[in-house]
Each structure stands twice: as C-alpha cells, then as structure tokens.
Write a protein that holds these residues in place. Structure first.
Motif, PDB file in Angstrom:
ATOM      1  N   GLU A  37       0.875  -1.202   0.020  1.00  0.00           N
ATOM      2  CA  GLU A  37      -0.240  -0.288  -0.022  1.00  0.00           C
ATOM      3  C   GLU A  37       0.959   1.186   0.102  1.00  0.00           C
ATOM      4  OE1 GLU A  37      -2.398  -0.578   3.284  1.00  0.00           O
ATOM      5  OE2 GLU A  37      -4.314  -1.980   2.192  1.00  0.00           O
ATOM      6  N   TYR A  40       2.064   1.659  -3.800  1.00  0.00           N
ATOM      7  CA  TYR A  40       1.167   2.427  -4.659  1.00  0.00           C
ATOM      8  C   TYR A  40       0.813   3.331  -4.442  1.00  0.00           C
ATOM      9  CZ  TYR A  40      -0.153  -2.048  -6.593  1.00  0.00           C
ATOM     10  OH  TYR A  40       0.190  -3.254  -6.944  1.00  0.00           O
ATOM     11  N   ALA A  41       0.862   4.453  -3.028  1.00  0.00           N
ATOM     12  CA  ALA A  41       0.654   5.159  -2.376  1.00  0.00           C
ATOM     13  C   ALA A  41       1.218   6.493  -2.754  1.00  0.00           C
ATOM     14  CB  ALA A  41       0.047   6.188  -0.908  1.00  0.00           C
ATOM     15  N   ALA A  43       3.265   5.592  -5.698  1.00  0.00           N
ATOM     16  CA  ALA A  43       3.238   5.658  -6.638  1.00  0.00           C
ATOM     17  C   ALA A  43       1.799   6.615  -7.068  1.00  0.00           C
ATOM     18  CB  ALA A  43       2.784   4.503  -7.384  1.00  0.00           C
ATOM     19  N   ASP A  44       0.905   7.003  -7.243  1.00  0.00           N
ATOM     20  CA  ASP A  44       0.198   7.720  -7.127  1.00  0.00           C
ATOM     21  C   ASP A  44       0.160   9.360  -6.475  1.00  0.00           C
ATOM     22  OD1 ASP A  44      -1.821   5.479  -7.579  1.00  0.00           O
ATOM     23  OD2 ASP A  44      -2.438   5.774  -5.400  1.00  0.00           O
ATOM     24  N   LEU A  45       1.162   9.344  -5.589  1.00  0.00           N
ATOM     25  CA  LEU A  45       1.640  10.960  -5.374  1.00  0.00           C
ATOM     26  C   LEU A  45       2.752  10.910  -6.526  1.00  0.00           C
ATOM     27  CD1 LEU A  45       2.898  10.542  -1.673  1.00  0.00           C
ATOM     28  CD2 LEU A  45       0.934  12.182  -2.735  1.00  0.00           C
ATOM     29  N   GLU A  47       2.541  10.024  -9.576  1.00  0.00           N
ATOM     30  CA  GLU A  47       1.778  10.599 -11.251  1.00  0.00           C
ATOM     31  C   GLU A  47       0.859  11.530 -10.533  1.00  0.00           C
ATOM     32  OE1 GLU A  47       2.701   9.322 -13.643  1.00  0.00           O
ATOM     33  OE2 GLU A  47       4.129   7.826 -12.517  1.00  0.00           O
ATOM     34  N   ASN A  48       0.664  12.207  -9.710  1.00  0.00           N
ATOM     35  CA  ASN A  48      -0.923  12.991  -9.271  1.00  0.00           C
ATOM     36  C   ASN A  48       0.266  15.101  -9.927  1.00  0.00           C
ATOM     37  OD1 ASN A  48      -2.537  15.200  -8.520  1.00  0.00           O
ATOM     38  ND2 ASN A  48      -2.190  13.691  -6.309  1.00  0.00           N
ATOM     39  N   SER A  63       4.181   8.448   3.799  1.00  0.00           N
ATOM     40  CA  SER A  63       3.619   8.162   3.567  1.00  0.00           C
ATOM     41  C   SER A  63       3.850   6.265   3.977  1.00  0.00           C
ATOM     42  CB  SER A  63       3.366   6.858   1.946  1.00  0.00           C
ATOM     43  OG  SER A  63       4.939   7.319   1.586  1.00  0.00           O
TER      44      SER A  63
END
Length: 631
Positions: A37, A40-41, A43-45, A47-48, A63
């Motif tokens: 998790e 993945y968090a 990775a989201d940051l 790409e944001n 994170s």
C-alpha cells in the motif's frame, strides 16, 4: 522500477526468507500488504500533476510510517539538499533506519525512519529485514523521481528561455519547414504582419511576401550548396496590404545527415530604420536651430584649447564672426590675462562637479563684461569635447548691487525705527516707576494694589519690548560690517561670560567644564561674546528640575574647516519639532525669551565661515565651527 515491481520484489523476499522471529505468518502477510500500500501510495503521488514537487516529497515521507510494524509511534524524515520533509520533529531521536537519496550517483540527502519509543529487537535494531528493503526501494524511487523532476525543470527553463529570446527580439524571426509551413515565430511577426497566431498557423511563409521575394528566397536558401547564412532583400505584405521593405538574414537548418529540414529567417524593417535616420536628421537640425537661438553664448571647445564650434549668440556677444571664433582658443576670451593659460580641470568637468564660475570676458573691441561660465564634458563628432555655456551677468550684477543698497537702506530704516521706539519706551518705563511710587503712598488699599499690579504689568512689558528691540538691533547689525577684528582668545571671552553669570551658576549649583585651550580666532570680540553669551544663557534657562546640572564646552582644531566647538548640557533637550527651525528668528520654546538669541548665534557663525547644528544627546548639543575673518 515501478510500484508493482518493487512490491513483488519485497513480497517475494519476504516469502523466501525463513527466519526465527516471533511474527506469525498472518502478521507477516499484514506487514507485506502495508508495504505494498505504501508503494502504491507513492506511485499515486508521483503521478499526481495537481500537487507541487514539495507536496509530493512531503506525501512520500507521510506514506512511510503506516507501512512499518508500529505505525502509531513511527516517524519519517526525507532530506533533499537543504530541504527537510518530516512527519514529526526529529532533532533528538535515537538512531533509526536510514537510506541514502542518490541522484545521478550523487548522494543528495537521506530517507530516515525512527520509532518514537522503544521496541523489541528484530533483524536490524527494532526493524524487520523487509522494512529495510522497503526503505531502500523507496529511496531509490525518490532519487529517480528527483532526477526526472530536475530534468523537466531544466527542459522547461530552456524552453522558457528560448521563448523569451524569440519574443525579446525586435526583429521578425520565424522557422519554416521545406513546404514553407510556419513552425515557430515571434511576436514581431504578429505585430508587423497584423495576423493572429491561429491565422499564421494556417499560412506558409511565402504568403507574407510578393512572388519575386518568394522565388529569390527559395533559390537562395534551399540551394544545398549554401552552407552559411545568406542576406536577402524582400518585400513583405501586411494583412492590410501595406508593402514593407525588409532586410532578411536567412539560414538553413540541417539534420544529423546534413539534409536541409527547416529554414530560419530574421528580418528587419528597413523602412523603420529609414524613419529613424530621418528622425535623427531632423533632431540634428532641431538641435542646430536651438543651439543658434539660445540667448547664452555656447562654445564647443577641444580639451587642449581650440574652439570647435560656437552658436549665434556667441557671435553677437563677442563681436567676432563665426569663422574668427573657430580660429580662437578658450583663453582668448578672458579679460584676466594672467589666467589665460589656466588649464581646464578635466576631472571636475567629466564628473559634472565643476560649479558655475564667475569671471570677466572681453569682446573683440576690448570692452569687458562679467560672465558666469558652466562647463560639461560631451562627445563631439566622436571625440571628447567641452561644452561651455557662458551667460552675460551684467544685468544680474546691477540687480545685486541695487539689492545690496536696498538692504543697506532697510537696515538703516530698521535702526531708525528702533531708535524712535526706544524713546517712548524709556518714557513709559520712567512713568511706570513713578506710578509705582505713587501707588505706594497711603491711599485706599484696594486701589493701591490695583495700581501696583498695573505698574508691574507695564514694567514687565516695557522690559520685554526693550529686550526685543535690543535683540533685533543685534540681529540686524550682526553682519560683520564695521566690526574691528583681532586675534581673540576664545577662552577669555567665555570666562568673562561665565563671570557675569557666576551668581546664577553658583546659586543653582551648575557645573561648568571647559577645555583649557579654546583656541584663538581672528574675529570681533563683541560678536564672539554675543555668540557664547547667547548659547550659555540658553542652556541656563532650561535647568529647572535637573539634578546635577552641567555645561560642557570642548574645542578641537584648527584644521581646514577652522576651529570646532561643541556646547552640551544635560537639560531636557530640544523638542524634535523645533530642530529644523531652531535658528530662525522668533522661534522659541516654553522658556525662550524673544526668540532671537539663537538666530543671532547662527548669523555670527555664518559671518565666520562656519555652520552650526543642534541635536540631542543626553541634553541639548550645539556643534559649530569658526574660521578667521580678516577685515
């Protein structure tokens, strides 16, 4: 390596390791899920696009704690260069888990995780082997993210610089492909041609020029034999149909195989240049007109003396022809022949520091006249030269003399008025004294007291009027004229002032400290007495309620500025609002007299070539200097 790859590696390593720990398989599975998790968090940051780079780094730090065994007491810190992103203040914590942040193989910071409280030992301190692998993977990912971010910033900066460079040019600049389609263009294309960006994007470069210009451009620029830039003349057509003569520098752009792929052109509107040239010509004509119509004589002189140019006023003022003036030198106009060879002070002229100077010039017929001369350094026909503006001040001198005479008459009038005023004042004073004597005779008590009161009022006001007249006379006469001068010992003058004030000084227990050597000044003893008497008297007025009152007089010099004196006291000081106007007549404080005493001081100091300044420093401070005056 993406988030899925990092997650698989960490999870696989966790499954493959068989170590004797107290964690159950279910617990280990939970820990691995938390690590996944976290990745993945992150990775989201990354790409944001809606958050800033700093917000992303802060999010990565935030994170990490949930991915560790004890998230409630876990804190993380991400350091990149001088920036720190942390989940809690981590200044004084025991060693934790740390991984370097490397960008292009250079360590730029660290990624740290700490437990805020003690926990049982595991693989690495209180941390699991899998947590170490997680931290290393995150640190590696952050390094790649920083590298990509900085590369994007560099690229954006270069692109912005190129855009600014394009639009900063005041010439037309464009890039087209081999079909003539517009690839890039700057703002000057829009401004000169009158088209919008959308319209230009649908046009070819050839649409802007007449057919002859297009053909010449294609033949010259698209010829493979041309390796360097070429200069072209072309006629450009605007949206309104106006024809503009242009000068273009064109060059081909080649790929790595040497093939021509684009054409770059930089064009200048020579019509505008011709307008500028015409404006310069008119400006020069206008300058020449002004030069010849100015009322003052103007000379352009070479630094070594010869006259290079002169205006019509110079011709008329000096009586020479223009040709005769150009055969003369700057000293030829001076009436004081012993100064004819005086060289100009080029340093003062070049820095505009040479002040206007009054002298006497002579005309061709030999007559002399007073002038005021101002010289400045200029460039004349590409060479340094002196611009000399010479003003005939004959009328001004006459006016000054008339003003001097009027002032003399005015001072005489003031003297007469004050003299006439003193007579009646003296009579009133005598009458008030007689009135006082009469009132003291045995009469009705109430009437007698009223008469005594009136007499005191008359006496007090008469004394005040008399004091005002005396001060006015002193101020009017304090101009240095008619005063005999001698080498005056300032210390003796001050001692006489203090002796006259000795009773008051002793009664109020005032300490007076004076330098042993107060210097000697060629001056009027009367004026020096007035100067120090007013300053000391002013200090004595303001010691009410002051403990241990003190007056201090110091002297330094002489030097180029003369003798320097400072009188300071420890009284209440000078109100700030009065500092600027203190030496003007009739300006006085609550305990002031006529308001003229300090005006007399300033006038006397000015007579002796000095200046005076008042300030506050633990009391009032008067600083002034005096120079010798020889009459």
């Amino acid at each position: 390596m993406g988030a899925d790859e990092n997650a698989s590696e960490i999870a696989g390593d966790g499954r493959s390791r068989e170590r004797g720990t107290s964690l159950s398989d279910a617990r280990r599975l939970v820990e691995r899920i938390k690590e996944l998790e976290c990745l993945y968090a992150i990775a989201d940051l990354v790409e944001n696009q809606a958050i800033s780079f700093e917000e992303m780094l802060q999010g990565i730090a935030a994170s990490l704690p949930p991915a560790f065994q004890y998230p409630d007491i876990t804190a993380a810190r991400l350091r990149l260069d001088a920036k720190v992103f942390e989940t809690a203040p981590l200044d004084r914590l025991p060693p934790g888990l740390s991984a370097p942040l490397k960008v292009r193989e250079m360590e730029r910071g660290r990624l740290d995780v700490f437990y805020l409280g003690g926990r049982p030992a595991a693989d690495e301190g209180p941390f699991l082997y899998e947590e170490r692998r997680l931290l290393d993977a995150v640190a590696e990912r952050v390094g790649r993210v920083v590298e990509r971010h900085e590369a994007q910033e560099t690229l954006a900066a270069q692109q912005a610089f190129m855009n600014e460079l394009f639009d900063a040019l005041n010439d037309v600049l464009f890039v087209v492909d081999l079909e003539g389609r517009m690839v890039r263009w700057n703002r000057m294309v829009n401004e000169l041609a009158g088209y919008t960006d959308d319209e230009i994007a649908r046009m070819t470069a050839w649409d802007f020029f007449d057919p002859d210009s297009v053909e010449r451009g294609k033949q010259t620029l698209l010829d493979p034999s041309h390796a360097k830039s070429e200069r072209l003349d072309a006629v450009m057509r605007t949206r309104e149909g106006r024809r503009v003569d242009m000068e273009f520098t064109g060059a081909v752009l080649r790929n790595s195989l040497g093939q021509v792929v684009k054409v770059c052109g930089i064009g200048r509107d020579v019509t505008a240049r011709r307008r500028v040239e015409e404006a310069v010509r008119k400006s020069e004509e206008k300058f020449r007109t002004m030069f010849n119509n100015v009322g003052d004589a103007i000379f352009v002189i070479s630094p070594d003396g010869p006259v290079l140019d002169a205006n019509q006023a110079a011709v008329e003022r000096y009586g020479y022809t223009h040709g005769e003036l150009l055969r003369m030198r700057h000293g030829d106009f001076r009436a004081d022949s012993h100064l004819l060879l005086e060289p100009p002070d080029m340093d003062a002229i070049a820095t505009n520091e040479e002040p206007p100077r009054e002298t006497v010039h002579k005309r061709k017929d030999g007559t002399e006249f007073p002038v005021e001369r101002l010289r400045r350094l200029i460039e004349y026909e590409g060479q340094p030269a002196i611009l000399a503006v010479v003003r005939d001040i004959t009328e001004r001198k006459k006016t000054e003399e008339e003003l001097r005479m009027l002032n003399t008459e005015l001072e005489g009038f003031a003297h007469t008025v004050s003299h006439d005023l003193r007579g009646p004042l003296a009579v009133i004073l005598l009458a008030s004294e007689a009135f006082t004597d009469f009132a003291a005779s045995p009469e009705e008590k109430g009437a007698r007291e009223q008469m005594l009161k009136m007499a005191r009022v008359i006496h007090r006001n008469v004394d005040r009027a008399k004091s005002l007249v005396t001060d006015l006379m002193t101020l009017a006469q304090a101009d240095g004229s008619g005063e005999e001068t001698d080498l005056i010992d300032i210390g003796q003058v001050v001692a006489s002032v203090l002796e006259e004030r000795a009773a008051e000084i002793a009664e109020r227990d005032i300490e007076v400290d004076m330098d042993a050597d107060m210097g000697q000044v060629i001056s009027s003893s009367t004026q020096i007495y007035q100067l120090f008497s007013n300053l000391i008297g002013n200090a004595l007025k303001h010691f009410d309620g002051i403990e241990n009152p003190r007056i201090q007089l110091t002297h330094t010099g002489p030097d180029n500025a003369g003798h320097h004196y400072v009188l300071r006291d420890n009284g209440p000081g000078i109100p700030d609002e009065m500092l600027e106007t203190l030496f003007e007549p009739f300006v006085k404080g609550d305990k002031g007299g006529t308001g003229i005493g300090l005006a007399i001081v300033a006038k006397i100091v000015n007579i002796y070539g000095g200046c005076i300044r008042a300030s506050n420093d633990g009391g009032a401070v008067f600083s002034f200097n005096l120079r010798d005056v020889v009459t």
